[in-house]
Design a protein around this motif. Structure first.
Motif, short mmCIF file in Angstrom:
data_model
loop_
_atom_site.label_atom_id
_atom_site.label_comp_id
_atom_site.label_asym_id
_atom_site.label_seq_id
_atom_site.Cartn_x
_atom_site.Cartn_y
_atom_site.Cartn_z
N PRO A 90 34.14 -52.11 69.15
CA PRO A 90 35.32 -51.62 69.87
C PRO A 90 35.04 -50.43 70.77
CG PRO A 90 35.42 -50.97 67.57
CD PRO A 90 34.21 -51.83 67.71
N LEU B 237 35.31 -47.03 71.26
CA LEU B 237 35.59 -45.95 70.32
C LEU B 237 36.31 -44.79 71.01
CD1 LEU B 237 32.13 -46.00 68.51
CD2 LEU B 237 34.27 -47.04 67.73
N ASN C 170 30.39 -54.93 73.94
CA ASN C 170 30.67 -53.53 73.62
C ASN C 170 31.96 -53.08 74.30
OD1 ASN C 170 30.18 -50.98 72.54
ND2 ASN C 170 28.94 -50.32 74.28
N LYS C 171 32.57 -52.05 73.74
CA LYS C 171 33.79 -51.44 74.31
C LYS C 171 34.94 -52.44 74.40
CE LYS C 171 31.16 -48.07 77.03
NZ LYS C 171 31.03 -47.33 78.28
N GLY D 196 24.27 -52.68 84.20
CA GLY D 196 24.36 -51.22 84.14
C GLY D 196 25.58 -50.69 83.40
N GLY D 197 25.35 -49.70 82.55
CA GLY D 197 26.45 -48.96 81.94
C GLY D 197 27.20 -49.65 80.81
N VAL D 198 26.72 -50.81 80.35
CA VAL D 198 27.47 -51.53 79.32
C VAL D 198 27.26 -50.97 77.90
CG1 VAL D 198 27.70 -53.73 80.53
CG2 VAL D 198 25.65 -53.27 79.19
N GLY D 199 26.17 -50.20 77.74
CA GLY D 199 25.90 -49.63 76.41
C GLY D 199 24.56 -50.06 75.83
N LYS D 200 23.60 -50.36 76.70
CA LYS D 200 22.28 -50.80 76.21
C LYS D 200 21.58 -49.70 75.41
CE LYS D 200 20.94 -51.50 80.43
NZ LYS D 200 22.22 -51.31 81.11
N THR D 201 21.59 -48.48 75.98
CA THR D 201 20.89 -47.39 75.32
C THR D 201 21.55 -47.06 73.99
OG1 THR D 201 20.24 -46.52 77.48
CG2 THR D 201 20.07 -45.02 75.62
N THR D 202 22.87 -47.00 74.00
CA THR D 202 23.61 -46.71 72.77
C THR D 202 23.32 -47.77 71.71
OG1 THR D 202 25.38 -45.79 74.14
CG2 THR D 202 25.93 -46.31 71.85
N ARG E 116 35.68 -41.67 70.78
CA ARG E 116 34.78 -40.63 71.27
C ARG E 116 33.53 -41.25 71.86
NH1 ARG E 116 33.09 -38.39 66.52
NH2 ARG E 116 34.24 -40.04 65.48
N ASP E 117 32.93 -40.51 72.80
CA ASP E 117 31.64 -40.86 73.34
C ASP E 117 30.62 -40.91 72.19
OD1 ASP E 117 30.97 -41.29 76.05
OD2 ASP E 117 29.51 -39.66 75.89
N VAL E 118 29.64 -41.78 72.29
CA VAL E 118 28.65 -41.86 71.21
C VAL E 118 27.45 -40.99 71.59
CG1 VAL E 118 27.24 -43.40 69.83
CG2 VAL E 118 29.34 -44.24 70.90
N PRO F 122 18.30 -49.05 83.63
CA PRO F 122 19.63 -49.27 84.20
C PRO F 122 19.58 -50.04 85.52
CG PRO F 122 18.99 -46.96 84.44
CD PRO F 122 17.89 -47.65 83.70
N1 LIG Z 1 31.57 -48.55 71.91
C1 LIG Z 1 31.66 -47.45 72.66
N2 LIG Z 1 32.79 -46.70 72.66
C2 LIG Z 1 32.88 -45.60 73.42
N3 LIG Z 1 31.92 -45.15 74.23
C3 LIG Z 1 30.78 -45.84 74.29
C4 LIG Z 1 30.57 -47.03 73.51
N4 LIG Z 1 29.33 -47.51 73.78
C5 LIG Z 1 28.79 -46.66 74.68
N5 LIG Z 1 29.63 -45.67 75.00
C6 LIG Z 1 29.42 -44.61 75.98
O1 LIG Z 1 29.30 -45.21 77.26
C7 LIG Z 1 28.34 -44.55 78.05
C8 LIG Z 1 27.30 -45.54 78.58
O2 LIG Z 1 26.55 -46.04 77.49
P1 LIG Z 1 24.97 -46.28 77.62
O3 LIG Z 1 24.30 -45.11 78.23
O4 LIG Z 1 24.50 -46.72 76.27
O5 LIG Z 1 24.96 -47.50 78.63
P2 LIG Z 1 23.68 -48.19 79.33
O6 LIG Z 1 23.95 -49.65 79.38
O7 LIG Z 1 22.44 -47.76 78.65
O8 LIG Z 1 23.76 -47.57 80.77
P3 LIG Z 1 22.61 -47.63 81.91
O9 LIG Z 1 22.66 -49.01 82.47
O10 LIG Z 1 23.04 -46.57 82.87
O11 LIG Z 1 21.31 -47.32 81.22
C9 LIG Z 1 27.76 -43.43 77.19
O12 LIG Z 1 28.40 -42.24 77.52
C10 LIG Z 1 28.11 -43.86 75.78
O13 LIG Z 1 28.27 -42.76 74.89
#
Ligand SMILES: Nc1ncnc2c1ncn2[C@@H]1O[C@H](COP(=O)(O)OP(=O)(O)OP(=O)(O)O)[C@@H](O)[C@H]1O
Ligand SMILES: [Mg+2]
Length: 385
Positions: free
Chosen positions: A351, A353, A283-284, A20-26, A355-357, A157
């Motif tokens: 990295p 970033l 990610n991150k 959860g929350g690692v950035g899968k959707t992004t 700003r939020d993506v 998630p």
């Molecule tokens: N490389 C990055 N740098 C900065 N912010 C990021 C980066 N990647 C993702 N984010 C931010 O982190 C948050 C979580 O990302 P995301 O929704 O893609 O995660 P997820 O794995 O899909 O979460 P979930 O498990 O809840 O579905 C979002 O607000 C996104 O904009």
């Protein structure tokens, strides 16, 4: 050295999985946009995207069908997609479940009995694994229609990424399971199998709530029993698609803690299940950058004091920088260990970033790293921003 383009060569399906929350959707949205920018017709199936990301892809009115992302959005982000097209949809698992029932129900009467059944209405949302399973269902359906060069699937998630792999098994086990066997006997027999206590509880519930739980349950399982074969066959074909060599699983994780150990575990399970592992996206990550690798702390502080003309400020900036360097150093070691444990060189770091993506431009920023030719180029980009 890995780049997304290399990892996805010849692939028709890319599945981004991770905790959860690692950035899968992004990551899913970024990969889809990046491949579209390289001329492919791509669809991304997202699940519960951050609202702003959905808005920026023009998805708020989207239902359970794909919609094309306006080409002007690419132009505004400074990208010429050429012949490429980006399509996106937001998965609605309840709707997909309804579609599956419609498809498998032997007749209209059974279909309506299931869809209007109260137990079904609750279960289709709450059943463990149903969201995961429905994501695969949708993927299967769109793949079968053959309208896209590449499908990118975001995964739900879940607390645990493994839920995704187990979903078809759990769902069919539930539907063909013991509870079902009980209710498939002739009407009335099921009742007898409950102890007196349970029967009393059900009748009290019926008096208080006016809902006949037993009747609803019995009806649900009886109606579902006609669909077991359809479900089992479908789950087998979905599984076949997941293990196909035109499919690629990308494991997404963060650079520290639980997400890392879960990613290692998930990778092992993928290999055991003979699912094609493509690579890992970390990610991150706190990139150390080139300066961090060269300057000694005292030297850095001296140079900063000279540039800023303020010793106090220079000391604070240097200390801040030192913290960042420690984070970067820790992330670097973790990523090295991760690559070692997975036995792979297909590691792509993105990295953290500033700003939020949340728009196409942000996704393209992520893509500078995802699509870079290798880790040297990524370090160079990180150092130059
Ligand atoms: N490389 C990055 N740098 C900065 N912010 C990021 C980066 N990647 C993702 N984010 C931010 O982190 C948050 C979580 O990302 P995301 O929704 O893609 O995660 P997820 O794995 O899909 O979460 P979930 O498990 O809840 O579905 C979002 O607000 C996104 O904009
Ligand atoms: Mg998500």
């Amino acid at each position: 050295m890995a780049s997304i383009e290399g990892l996805l060569e010849g692939k028709r399906i890319c599945i981004c999985a991770g905790s959860g929350g690692v950035g899968k959707t992004t990551t899913s949205a970024a990969i889809a946009a990046g491949m579209a920018a390289r001329g492919l017709k791509v669809a991304v199936l997202t699940i519960d995207p951050a609202k702003r990301l959905a808005d920026s892809l023009g998805m708020p009115e989207l239902g359970n069908v794909e919609r094309r992302v306006e080409p002007e959005l690419f132009e505004r982000a400074g990208v010429d997609p050429g012949k490429g097209e980006l399509w996106a949809m937001m998965l609605d698992s309840k709707q997909t479940f309804d579609e599956v029932v419609r498809k498998h129900a032997p007749d209209a009467q059974t279909r309506d009995r299931i869809l209007s059944n109260r137990i079904y209405q609750q279960l289709s949302n709450a059943l463990a694994g149903s969201q995961e399973y429905m994501a695969m269902e949708k993927l299967f359906e769109i793949h079968a229609e053959g309208r896209y060069d590449l499908l990118v699937l975001d995964t739900p998630p879940s607390r645990n990424a493994l839920d995704f792999l187990d979903a078809p098994k759990r769902l069919t086990q539930f539907i063909e399971g013991r509870a079902l066997q009980v209710f498939m006997r002739p009407a009335g027999f099921g009742m007898k199998l409950f102890g007196r206590g349970a029967s009393m509880m059900f009748s009290v519930l019926r008096r208080i709530t006016g809902v006949d739980l037993i009747e609803d349950l019995a009806e649900f399982f009886q109606a579902m029993s006609g669909m077991v074969d359809g479900f089992r066959e479908r789950a087998r074909r979905v599984n076949e698609l997941l293990t196909d060599d035109q499919t690629s699983f990308l494991v997404v994780c963060g650079p520290q803690g639980e997400p890392i150990s879960e990613a290692v575990y998930f990778h092992r399970k993928l290999v055991e299940a003979k699912m094609p592992f493509g690579g890992v996206i970390v990610n991150k990550v706190h990139f150390e950058g080139e300066l961090a690798a060269t300057a000694e702390p005292e030297e850095l502080e001296r140079q900063l004091a000279q540039a800023l003309g303020d010793d106090d400020l220079a000391a604070r900036v240097a200390s801040n920088f030192e913290d960042f360097r420690a984070l970067g150093e820790r992330d670097r070691r973790n990523v090295e260990e991760l690559a070692g444990e997975m036995g792979t060189e297909a590691v792509i770091q993105v990295p953290y970033l500033d700003r939020d993506v949340h728009d196409l431009a942000g996704l393209m920023e992520v893509n500078r790293y995802l699509f870079a030719s290798g880790s040297d180029e990524r370090t160079r980009i990180a150092a130059s921003v």
